[in-house]
Design an enzyme around this catalytic site. Structure first.
Site, PDB file in Angstrom:
ATOM      1  N   LYS A  16       1.454  12.119  -1.346  1.00 56.05           N
ATOM      2  CA  LYS A  16       0.847  12.228  -0.001  1.00 56.05           C
ATOM      3  C   LYS A  16       1.530  12.007   1.182  1.00 56.05           C
ATOM      4  O   LYS A  16       1.459  12.924   2.269  1.00 56.05           O
ATOM      5  CB  LYS A  16      -0.299  11.508   0.010  1.00 56.05           C
ATOM      6  CG  LYS A  16      -1.292  11.545   1.431  1.00 56.05           C
ATOM      7  CD  LYS A  16      -2.514  10.440   1.309  1.00 56.05           C
ATOM      8  CE  LYS A  16      -3.316  10.741   2.709  1.00 56.05           C
ATOM      9  NZ  LYS A  16      -4.560   9.843   2.738  1.00 56.05           N
ATOM     10  N   HIS A  17       2.521  10.926   0.942  1.00 57.81           N
ATOM     11  CA  HIS A  17       3.476  10.608   1.980  1.00 57.81           C
ATOM     12  C   HIS A  17       4.797  10.828   1.878  1.00 57.81           C
ATOM     13  O   HIS A  17       5.429  11.126   2.663  1.00 57.81           O
ATOM     14  CB  HIS A  17       3.357   8.873   2.325  1.00 57.81           C
ATOM     15  CG  HIS A  17       1.420   8.719   2.567  1.00 57.81           C
ATOM     16  ND1 HIS A  17       1.166   9.067   3.904  1.00 57.81           N
ATOM     17  CD2 HIS A  17       0.536   8.053   1.927  1.00 57.81           C
ATOM     18  CE1 HIS A  17      -0.265   8.549   4.010  1.00 57.81           C
ATOM     19  NE2 HIS A  17      -0.385   8.070   2.694  1.00 57.81           N
ATOM     20  N   GLU A  29       0.692   7.978  -3.647  1.00 60.92           N
ATOM     21  CA  GLU A  29       1.517   7.660  -2.164  1.00 60.92           C
ATOM     22  C   GLU A  29       2.844   8.386  -2.119  1.00 60.92           C
ATOM     23  O   GLU A  29       3.057   8.841  -1.091  1.00 60.92           O
ATOM     24  CB  GLU A  29       1.990   6.050  -2.488  1.00 60.92           C
ATOM     25  CG  GLU A  29       0.933   5.208  -2.184  1.00 60.92           C
ATOM     26  CD  GLU A  29       0.024   5.344  -0.948  1.00 60.92           C
ATOM     27  OE1 GLU A  29       0.806   5.247   0.113  1.00 60.92           O
ATOM     28  OE2 GLU A  29      -1.195   5.619  -0.988  1.00 60.92           O
ATOM     29  N   TYR A  65      -0.530  12.447  11.305  1.00 63.42           N
ATOM     30  CA  TYR A  65       0.358  12.539  10.107  1.00 63.42           C
ATOM     31  C   TYR A  65      -0.168  13.785   9.555  1.00 63.42           C
ATOM     32  O   TYR A  65      -1.112  14.512   9.390  1.00 63.42           O
ATOM     33  CB  TYR A  65       0.082  11.287   9.446  1.00 63.42           C
ATOM     34  CG  TYR A  65      -1.005  11.278   8.802  1.00 63.42           C
ATOM     35  CD1 TYR A  65      -1.157  11.528   7.426  1.00 63.42           C
ATOM     36  CD2 TYR A  65      -1.955  10.431   9.581  1.00 63.42           C
ATOM     37  CE1 TYR A  65      -2.689  11.575   6.927  1.00 63.42           C
ATOM     38  CE2 TYR A  65      -3.383  10.327   8.945  1.00 63.42           C
ATOM     39  CZ  TYR A  65      -3.624  10.502   7.756  1.00 63.42           C
ATOM     40  OH  TYR A  65      -4.930  10.864   6.982  1.00 63.42           O
ATOM     41  N   HIS A  91       0.710  -1.212   0.145  1.00 62.29           N
ATOM     42  CA  HIS A  91      -0.093  -0.229  -0.030  1.00 62.29           C
ATOM     43  C   HIS A  91       1.020   1.083   0.070  1.00 62.29           C
ATOM     44  O   HIS A  91       0.696   2.064  -0.807  1.00 62.29           O
ATOM     45  CB  HIS A  91      -0.834   0.183   1.311  1.00 62.29           C
ATOM     46  CG  HIS A  91      -1.984   1.104   1.264  1.00 62.29           C
ATOM     47  ND1 HIS A  91      -3.018   1.346   2.045  1.00 62.29           N
ATOM     48  CD2 HIS A  91      -1.994   2.293   0.390  1.00 62.29           C
ATOM     49  CE1 HIS A  91      -3.602   2.266   1.870  1.00 62.29           C
ATOM     50  NE2 HIS A  91      -3.141   3.026   0.926  1.00 62.29           N
ATOM     51  N   TRP A 134       4.568   5.083   5.305  1.00 65.29           N
ATOM     52  CA  TRP A 134       3.641   6.612   5.795  1.00 65.29           C
ATOM     53  C   TRP A 134       4.562   7.015   6.842  1.00 65.29           C
ATOM     54  O   TRP A 134       4.817   6.372   7.888  1.00 65.29           O
ATOM     55  CB  TRP A 134       2.277   6.379   6.020  1.00 65.29           C
ATOM     56  CG  TRP A 134       1.525   5.539   5.199  1.00 65.29           C
ATOM     57  CD1 TRP A 134       1.640   5.648   3.769  1.00 65.29           C
ATOM     58  CD2 TRP A 134       0.070   5.069   5.442  1.00 65.29           C
ATOM     59  NE1 TRP A 134       0.698   4.973   3.052  1.00 65.29           N
ATOM     60  CE2 TRP A 134      -0.328   4.661   4.025  1.00 65.29           C
ATOM     61  CE3 TRP A 134      -0.499   4.842   6.312  1.00 65.29           C
ATOM     62  CZ2 TRP A 134      -1.557   3.897   4.038  1.00 65.29           C
ATOM     63  CZ3 TRP A 134      -1.766   4.078   6.195  1.00 65.29           C
ATOM     64  CH2 TRP A 134      -2.197   3.680   5.062  1.00 65.29           C
TER      65      TRP A 134
END
Length: 380
Positions: free
Chosen positions: A123-124, A120, A73, A62, A65
């Site tokens: 965002k992270h 991904e 977060y 996935h 993070w």
């Protein structure tokens, strides 16, 4: 969009002297060597069954993070580095083996892996302090991207969730149920720490493994830990671990899915696998485009006499201006079934301008183009 030329020399991650462990009692203002504020890293895995993604005997990635040390977060921390060309970036830095692995084990359930990877990272990945451009000596634009994806994949390879559960007698089944304690005990026995487990409609579908990092994400040491500030969405009992219905378009190291062929009458739920020149090459994904390296969409076929209408997760499917399209507001077209192959206006032949490759998705036409293709139905 930022691109680098293949073979370009990349800079090096900052050398950290006596690096501190993130989320520790002693902190540092040097956020190139001390991950802050995102110091608790979650390596998250998916178990997708409807539609299935990845190999039937493996979970998939996935993301990675950078959570705060209390489970909260930040997200989307640098819009200027929210790159939209992950595949090209990895190729430019010679990460073809990494890309091949991601094409098999880092899958998007809608079939758009590239978009998922971009999400991904944006965002992270952009929130990881030790991967900022200033943390590299002789920085080459985008070089932090392969560092992020390589680390996520390296961690994923150390967490074989499928085998950990199998070893504890927990097996995929449509009827068996397990307790949260049983699942956690299996993961702790395999990896030494508990994890966060997530469920959807009573079925296990995610596992999150937590780490602290000593030094930089690119070059430091990941230390497995018990999660802090995160919670499971699974009930204490009655948890199912459903089997994958079979990966509809499993990718190989060459990046092309193995054809699954067609089986069954077109009705209920199924996949539409592309067949051209006598062989299988990919399938239709949820918007109706032809893709050869993504996960097939699950279509629902409603039958009335000899007439068939189709829907995907995007919406109703129809022929719009000569193009197979699925989406909200699309008027349903009437299709028919010819021995398990989709037909429109009596013909099973559709067309495309080429056979798609890599991350390319191509429209499917009803009018003649360079490539002829048909779509064979496989029941789910």
């Amino acid at each position: 969009m930022i691109l680098v030329l293949p073979g370009v020399f990349a800079g090096t991650s900052k050398v950290c002297t006596n690096p501190l462990t993130s989320c520790g009692s002693t902190t540092s203002s040097d956020t190139c060597c001390y991950n802050s504020p995102g110091g608790q890293f979650a390596l998250t895995q998916f178990w997708d069954t409807n539609p299935s993604t990845g190999p039937s005997d493996s979970w998939t990635v996935h993301g990675l993070w950078p959570d705060h040390c209390d489970g909260t977060y930040d997200q989307n921390c640098d819009s200027k580095r929210a790159y939209t060309n992950i595949t090209q970036i990895l190729k430019a830095f010679g990460k073809t083996s990494l890309l091949s692995y991601m094409n098999t084990y880092w899958k998007d359930y809608t079939g758009n892996d590239e978009s998922f990877w971009e999400h991904e990272w944006g965002k992270h990945g952009t929130c990881i302090s030790t991967l900022k451009p200033a943390c590299y000596t002789g920085y080459t634009p985008t070089q932090e991207v392969p560092d992020y994806f390589q680390k996520a994949v390296d961690l994923f390879k150390t967490r074989n969730t499928y085998q950990a559960l199998i070893n504890a007698g927990i097996t995929p089944s449509t009827t068996k149920t397990y307790t949260s304690a049983q699942i956690q005990a299996a993961l702790k026995a395999a990896f030494g720490v508990t994890a966060i487990i997530q469920c959807s409609s009573g079925a296990l579908d995610e596992v999150w493994y937590s780490y602290y990092v000593q030094g930089s994400v690119a070059t430091g040491t990941f230390i497995a830990t018990t999660p802090v500030g995160q919670s499971s969405s699974c009930a204490s009992t009655g948890i199912k671990w459903l089997p994958k219905s079979g990966s509809p378009a499993p990718t190989t190291t060459g990046g092309s899915p193995t054809p699954t062929g067609g089986s069954g009458t077109i009705s209920g739920s199924g996949y539409l696998n592309a067949v051209t020149s006598g062989s299988g090459k990919g399938c239709l994904i949820s918007a109706g485009t032809w893709y050869t390296t993504g996960t097939c969409a699950t279509f629902t076929a409603r039958v009335s006499g000899s007439s068939i209408t189709l829907t995907s997760s995007k919406g109703t499917c129809g022929i719009v201006s000569g193009v197979f399209t699925c989406g909200s507001g699309v008027a349903a077209s009437v299709f028919t079934d010819k021995s398990g192959t989709l037909a429109y206006s009596g013909s099973t032949t559709f067309y495309a301008t080429a056979v798609p490759g890599g991350s390319t998705q191509l429209p499917v036409y009803t009018a003649s183009k360079a490539v002829s293709v048909s779509f064979a139905w496989t029941n789910v």
